[in-house]
Design an enzyme around this catalytic site. Structure first.
Site, short mmCIF file in Angstrom:
data_model
loop_
_atom_site.label_atom_id
_atom_site.label_comp_id
_atom_site.label_asym_id
_atom_site.label_seq_id
_atom_site.Cartn_x
_atom_site.Cartn_y
_atom_site.Cartn_z
N SER A 14 0.85 -1.19 0.00
CA SER A 14 0.00 0.00 0.00
C SER A 14 0.88 1.24 0.00
O SER A 14 2.09 1.17 0.18
CB SER A 14 -0.93 -0.01 1.21
N CYS A 15 0.24 2.37 -0.23
CA CYS A 15 0.93 3.65 -0.30
C CYS A 15 1.78 3.83 0.96
O CYS A 15 1.31 3.54 2.06
CB CYS A 15 -0.11 4.77 -0.41
N PRO A 16 3.01 4.22 0.83
CA PRO A 16 3.68 4.81 -0.32
C PRO A 16 4.55 3.84 -1.12
O PRO A 16 5.24 4.25 -2.03
CB PRO A 16 4.56 5.88 0.33
N ARG A 150 -2.46 7.80 4.54
CA ARG A 150 -1.84 6.84 5.45
C ARG A 150 -0.50 7.32 5.96
O ARG A 150 -0.18 7.19 7.13
CB ARG A 150 -1.70 5.47 4.76
N ARG A 154 0.47 10.50 -0.36
CA ARG A 154 -0.71 10.74 -1.19
C ARG A 154 -1.31 12.11 -0.84
O ARG A 154 -1.74 12.85 -1.71
CB ARG A 154 -1.73 9.64 -0.96
#
Length: 189
Positions: A14-16, A150, A154
Site C-alpha cells: 500500500s501507499c507509499p 496513510r 498521497r
C-alpha cells in the site's frame, strides 16, 4: 501488447510503497524506456499518475487484469524531467489533534474508502485521491484544509492539487493515519 523495459512488482503493498518502488526503478531506466508497475492497491492508479505528472515522466495508462493494476510510465528525457517538490505547508499529527474541534477546519481524508472505513479522524471528509479533481467543488475555499492519508505521500500530492485549484490555506498532515494517536471513528459516512 505493450512493450516494457522493466516490470516492478508492488502487489500487496500500500501507499507509499508502489511509488517508492517506481522511483527506484525509474533511476535504472534510460530515457524513453517504459516501466510497468504491477500493484493491487486501488489508490495506486491515481498515485502513480500524479507522481509521473509531477516529475515530468509520461504516464501512459493503466490496465486492470484480475485485480492487478498494470501501470505504464515512459521515462522522460533530462530536459523533460522536473524536480520532485514536496508540499511546503505541513502539520504534524499532534498539531492537527489540537485543531480538530475548530469549525474553521476541514479534514480531507484522501485514502481509499476501505481504508477510511476501518478508521478515520472524526469529522473527516472522505474524498479518495483519484476522485479529488472531480469533487474539489465539495470543499470550501474559505476554510483551512488539512489533507490526510496513510503516510503523508498521497496527501502531499492532494495538497498540491488543491493549491493548483485555487485553495490558499491547505496543509499536508505528516505522518498521517499510520501514526495517528488521536480520536478514531469507524462510522461509515
Amino acid at each position: 501488447m505493450i512493450r516494457v523495459n522493466m516490470t516492478v512488482d508492488a502487489k500487496g503493498l500500500s501507499c507509499p510503497m508502489p511509488i517508492v518502488k517506481t522511483k527506484k526503478a525509474m533511476n535504472e531506466l534510460q530515457p524513453g524506456q517504459v516501466l510497468e508497475v504491477q500493484a493491487t492497491d486501488k489508490g495506486s492508479k491515481a498515485d502513480i499518475k500524479a507522481w509521473a505528472e509531477s516529475t515530468g515522466h509520461q504516464y501512459l495508462g493503466t490496465i486492470e487484469e484480475e485485480n492487478v493494476f498494470k501501470h505504464y510510465i515512459r521515462k522522460a528525457n533530462d530536459h523533460e524531467t522536473k524536480d520532485e517538490a514536496t508540499y511546503p505547508h505541513v502539520i504534524s499529527n499532534e498539531q492537527l489533534a489540537e485543531k480538530i474541534k475548530d469549525d474553521s477546519v476541514v479534514i480531507v481524508d484522501v485514502r481509499e474508502p476501505a481504508e477510511y472505513a476501518f478508521g478515520h479522524i472524526p469529522g473527516a471528509v472522505s474524498i479518495p485521491f483519484g476522485e479529488l479533481e472531480d469533487r474539489v467543488n465539495e470543499l470550501p475555499k474559505d476554510k483551512t484544509i488539512y489533507v490526510v492519508c496513510r503516510t503523508g505521500m498521497r496527501s502531499d500530492l492532494a495538497a498540491k492539487k488543491l493549491t493548483e485549484k485555487g485553495f490558499t490555506n491547505v496543509w499536508n498532515v505528516v505522518s498521517g493515519m499510520s501514526k495517528w494517536e488521536g480520536p478514531l471513528d469507524t462510522a461509515q459516512s
